[in-house]
Motif scaffolding. Structure first.
Motif, short mmCIF file in Angstrom:
data_model
loop_
_atom_site.label_atom_id
_atom_site.label_comp_id
_atom_site.label_asym_id
_atom_site.label_seq_id
_atom_site.Cartn_x
_atom_site.Cartn_y
_atom_site.Cartn_z
N PRO A 1 0.87 -1.18 0.00
CA PRO A 1 0.00 0.00 0.00
C PRO A 1 0.90 1.24 0.00
CG PRO A 1 -0.54 -1.50 1.80
CD PRO A 1 0.77 -1.95 1.25
N PRO A 2 0.41 2.38 -0.40
CA PRO A 2 1.30 3.54 -0.59
C PRO A 2 1.90 4.12 0.69
CG PRO A 2 -0.99 4.12 -1.10
CD PRO A 2 -0.96 2.65 -0.88
N CYS A 3 1.24 3.93 1.86
CA CYS A 3 1.74 4.60 3.07
C CYS A 3 2.32 3.60 4.07
CB CYS A 3 0.61 5.36 3.76
SG CYS A 3 -0.11 6.59 2.69
N ALA A 4 3.34 4.07 4.76
CA ALA A 4 3.96 3.22 5.78
C ALA A 4 4.10 4.02 7.07
CB ALA A 4 5.34 2.76 5.31
N ILE A 5 3.90 3.34 8.19
CA ILE A 5 4.15 3.97 9.49
C ILE A 5 5.14 3.09 10.25
CG2 ILE A 5 3.17 4.65 11.72
CD1 ILE A 5 0.47 5.07 10.21
N GLU A 6 6.25 3.69 10.66
CA GLU A 6 7.21 2.95 11.48
C GLU A 6 6.88 3.20 12.94
OE1 GLU A 6 11.29 3.88 10.53
OE2 GLU A 6 10.80 3.95 8.40
N VAL A 7 6.73 2.13 13.69
CA VAL A 7 6.45 2.28 15.12
C VAL A 7 7.75 2.03 15.86
CG1 VAL A 7 5.09 1.45 17.06
CG2 VAL A 7 4.10 1.46 14.76
N ARG A 8 8.28 3.08 16.46
CA ARG A 8 9.61 2.98 17.08
C ARG A 8 9.52 2.75 18.58
NH1 ARG A 8 11.85 7.99 13.46
NH2 ARG A 8 12.25 6.77 11.56
N LEU A 9 8.78 1.73 18.94
CA LEU A 9 8.66 1.37 20.35
C LEU A 9 8.94 -0.12 20.46
CD1 LEU A 9 5.33 3.17 21.32
CD2 LEU A 9 7.59 3.67 22.24
N PRO A 10 9.46 -0.56 21.61
CA PRO A 10 9.66 -2.00 21.76
C PRO A 10 8.32 -2.73 21.61
CG PRO A 10 10.68 -0.79 23.57
CD PRO A 10 9.88 0.19 22.79
N PHE A 11 8.35 -3.84 20.96
CA PHE A 11 7.12 -4.57 20.65
C PHE A 11 6.32 -4.88 21.91
CE2 PHE A 11 4.69 -8.33 19.34
CZ PHE A 11 4.10 -7.81 18.21
N ASP A 12 7.04 -5.24 22.97
CA ASP A 12 6.36 -5.64 24.21
C ASP A 12 5.61 -4.50 24.90
OD1 ASP A 12 7.39 -8.08 23.78
OD2 ASP A 12 9.11 -7.83 25.15
N SER A 13 6.01 -3.26 24.60
CA SER A 13 5.38 -2.13 25.27
C SER A 13 4.11 -1.66 24.55
CB SER A 13 6.37 -0.98 25.40
OG SER A 13 6.65 -0.47 24.12
N LEU A 14 3.76 -2.30 23.44
CA LEU A 14 2.55 -1.88 22.71
C LEU A 14 1.31 -2.53 23.32
CD1 LEU A 14 3.92 -2.29 19.09
CD2 LEU A 14 3.61 -0.16 20.35
N PRO A 15 0.15 -1.85 23.23
CA PRO A 15 -1.09 -2.47 23.73
C PRO A 15 -1.31 -3.81 23.01
CG PRO A 15 -1.46 -0.18 23.13
CD PRO A 15 -0.07 -0.50 22.69
N GLN A 16 -1.82 -4.78 23.76
CA GLN A 16 -1.99 -6.15 23.23
C GLN A 16 -2.83 -6.21 21.95
OE1 GLN A 16 -2.25 -9.58 25.36
NE2 GLN A 16 -0.16 -9.04 25.90
N ASP A 17 -3.90 -5.36 21.93
CA ASP A 17 -4.82 -5.45 20.80
C ASP A 17 -4.49 -4.47 19.67
OD1 ASP A 17 -5.32 -3.20 22.23
OD2 ASP A 17 -7.51 -3.43 22.29
N PHE A 18 -3.29 -3.91 19.75
CA PHE A 18 -2.92 -2.88 18.77
C PHE A 18 -2.97 -3.40 17.34
CE2 PHE A 18 0.55 -0.50 16.49
CZ PHE A 18 -0.17 0.68 16.36
N ALA A 19 -2.33 -4.55 17.11
CA ALA A 19 -2.27 -5.11 15.76
C ALA A 19 -3.67 -5.39 15.22
CB ALA A 19 -1.43 -6.39 15.77
N ASP A 20 -4.55 -5.90 16.09
CA ASP A 20 -5.92 -6.19 15.65
C ASP A 20 -6.65 -4.93 15.21
OD1 ASP A 20 -5.46 -8.81 16.26
OD2 ASP A 20 -6.28 -8.64 18.31
N LYS A 21 -6.42 -3.87 15.97
CA LYS A 21 -7.08 -2.60 15.64
C LYS A 21 -6.62 -2.07 14.29
CE LYS A 21 -8.26 -0.96 20.23
NZ LYS A 21 -7.71 -0.33 21.43
N VAL A 22 -5.32 -2.19 14.06
CA VAL A 22 -4.78 -1.72 12.77
C VAL A 22 -5.39 -2.53 11.63
CG1 VAL A 22 -2.69 -1.51 11.37
CG2 VAL A 22 -2.61 -0.92 13.79
N THR A 23 -5.43 -3.84 11.82
CA THR A 23 -5.97 -4.70 10.78
C THR A 23 -7.45 -4.39 10.54
OG1 THR A 23 -4.49 -6.35 11.70
CG2 THR A 23 -5.95 -7.09 9.96
N ALA A 24 -8.18 -4.20 11.63
CA ALA A 24 -9.61 -3.91 11.51
C ALA A 24 -9.84 -2.59 10.76
CB ALA A 24 -10.24 -3.84 12.90
#
Lengths: 307, 250
Positions: free
Chosen positions: A228-251
């Motif tokens: 897809p044309p846009c990218a967002i780099e998340v510069r935080l340790p993976f473990d410190s992200l909210p658990q459901d973050f990936a699901d929200k992005v996908t949704a």
């Protein structure tokens, strides 16, 4: 002749290690064709087959319309090679390096000197002609190796990681020279693990991984086709992200790619995703919104980051 | 194979820049042996086979220099060109084959044998130890000596992966060659088994030829020594390329 190189299902094993696993590609006259991949992806093995340091054990490699198991001198005479490591003659001066190399192509000393001086001019090394090779910087050595590869007026120049280890300024100078060569109609074949180098120089490229070609096309085509044309780099340790973050992005219609400890988000509408980050518990100041690049294609297809 | 000359020319251009450092082990060492043995041990030895001791050993130093020059060039020199300087890779990117490259190496070893052997000859001649005009044939003997030792050295270099292993070749093969090759005493002083073994020692044949040419003892047996050296060079000739091809071409 349209295609300078045609490779069909090249395979190569070194003992139990399968370095190439059915590699097919073709290089058109006058283009700059790139091989992008990690160390060990099979780029150098393919290059060595082309310039005659490795035999074609499986598949067919056609160079200038001829197929051979080991590239013979008559074909090497039409080719220039810039190897991964500088292998200049350290006992000789800059000019002598070129003259001596010309001798291996059967040039007389006088012919070699004339050609060497032309090339020193072209590469901006004229004032270094009498210098000892050892005293040159990495960038100047690289330019000399490129000059050396042009002694025989090659139709095809094979460059194996031409700018690895160079500082940015030296790298840009080498790129400029390669563009000038291409403008003269010389076909360039280069391997690199620098995405920027591939994007800057290559008309077309293949992305190699574990002895296979994963994708082929021009840099913009590859990005368009795979990302897809846009990218967002998340510069935080993976473990410190909210658990459901990936699901929200996908949704929300985004794609999530985790590479080692880094997280990348891709979306058609990057701004929309960006605006929601804070609400999802990921502070935007730790993120970076940008256009998708070749690097993202690489990350996605190989499942690993570039080195 | 014809393009081996191009490789030789490349090496000679480098040689023109480096010959001074090369003089040390190729020339200084045989001259040190000559002076230590000739002037030192020579005081205790009256005559050997009808000539003074220094006259007896001097021609062997020419052969020794021939052996060393080719041996060091085609062991350490070749190894460095393959692994450290990557010269083989740059040469093979040019329109030459591995056969050309290897024969270029061997010829370079042989040329160095001739050149450094002749330097020793010059010193020996200046000391008045040359007794015969037949010495004019010496470059042929040196070339042949160089050829045999260059071929053997390339074969061994093709078999080792680490530069330190080359010491085994020098210590276990080259050193016995020169200790028992008839340089310092006539080989008939050796036990019969050692005498027989000496027939496969190329340096022994080279020393006999050098001594005969320097002293003018042109006995009919010389043809046999020359013939054996030629035979050795011919017999060994296919192996350097075969072994190196396995190493260089993947």
């Amino acid at each position: 002749m349209d295609n300078v190189i045609i490779a069909e299902s090249l395979g190569k094993c070194f003992g139990a290690f399968r370095a190439l696993n059915g590699v097919s590609f073709s290089v058109r006259a006058g283009e700059c064709f790139g091989f992008l991949g990690h160390n060990g992806a099979g780029k150098s093995t393919t290059m060595k087959m082309i310039y005659g340091l490795s035999t074609v054990d499986e598949g067919i490699l056609t160079l200038f319309g001829q197929s051979h198991r080991l590239t013979p001198p008559a074909i090497k005479a039409q080719m220039g090679v810039v190897p991964q490591e500088d292998n200049l003659d350290t006992e000789l001066t800059v000019l002598e390096n070129l003259e001596t190399y010309g001798g291996l192509f059967g040039l007389s000393r006088r012919e070699a000197r004339v050609r060497a001086q032309e090339l020193l001019d072209f590469m901006g090394l004229s004032n270094k002609a009498a210098d000892n090779v050892e005293s040159l910087s990495g960038g100047l050595k690289r330019r000399l190796v490129i000059a050396r590869s042009l002694m025989n007026h090659p139709q095809l120049v094979v460059l194996d990681e031409p700018t690895t280890g160079l500082d940015p300024q030296a790298r840009h100078l080498v790129w400029q020279k390669l563009r000038a060569l291409k403008a003269e109609g010389v076909t360039l074949l280069l391997t690199t693990h620098y995405m920027e180098e591939a994007s800057q120089l290559c008309d077309r490229l293949v992305l190699m991984h574990e002895g296979l070609i994963l994708a082929e096309g021009s840099p913009p085509e590859l990005v368009k086709k795979h990302m897809p044309p846009c990218a967002i780099e998340v510069r935080l340790p993976f473990d410190s992200l909210p658990q459901d973050f990936a699901d929200k992005v996908t949704a929300a219609g985004g794609e999530v790619l985790r590479v080692a400890d880094a997280l990348f988000l891709y979306a058609v509408d990057g701004k929309k995703l960006w605006d929601q980050l804070d609400a999802w518990g990921v502070p935007r100041h730790a993120c970076f919104l940008r256009a998708a690049t070749l690097e993202d294609v690489f990350l996605k297809l190989t499942g690993r980051g570039p080195e | 194979m014809m393009k081996a000359m191009r490789v030789l020319v490349r090496h000679m251009r480098v040689f023109m820049k480096t010959w001074k450092h090369n003089l040390m082990y190729n020339v200084a060492e045989p001259l040190l042996y000559l002076s230590a043995m000739g002037f030192g041990l020579g005081l205790f030895v009256q005559e050997v086979n009808g000539v003074s001791y220094i006259e007896f050993i001097a021609p062997g130093m020419i052969a020794l220099s021939g052996m060393y020059s080719a041996t060091f060039e085609c062991t350490y020199g070749t190894f460095v060109r393959i692994y450290y300087e990557k010269t083989f890779h740059s040469m093979l990117a040019a329109p030459v084959t591995i056969t050309d490259v290897i024969w270029g190496e061997i010829l370079y070893g042989a040329v160095k044998s001739i050149l450094f052997g002749l330097v020793i000859l010059g010193v020996i001649a200046a000391l008045g130890l040359i007794k015969s005009p037949a010495v004019i044939l010496l470059p042929l003997v040196l070339g042949l000596t160089g050829l045999v030792f260059a071929e053997l050295a390339i074969c061994f270099t093709a078999l080792v992966k680490n530069i330190d292993y080359l010491n085994y070749y020098i210590t276990l093969i080259i050193t016995p060659f020169f200790l028992f090759g008839g340089l310092y005493f006539p080989v008939d002083a050796l036990p019969p088994l050692a005498q027989t073994l000496n027939w496969v020692n190329p340096l022994y044949h080279s020393v006999e030829l050098c001594r005969a040419l320097c002293l003018g003892n042109l006995a009919p047996g010389l043809g046999m020594h020359a013939g054996i050296l030629i035979g050795m060079a011919a017999l060994a000739s296919p192996f350097p390329v075969k072994l190196m091809e396995r190493k260089i071409i993947s």
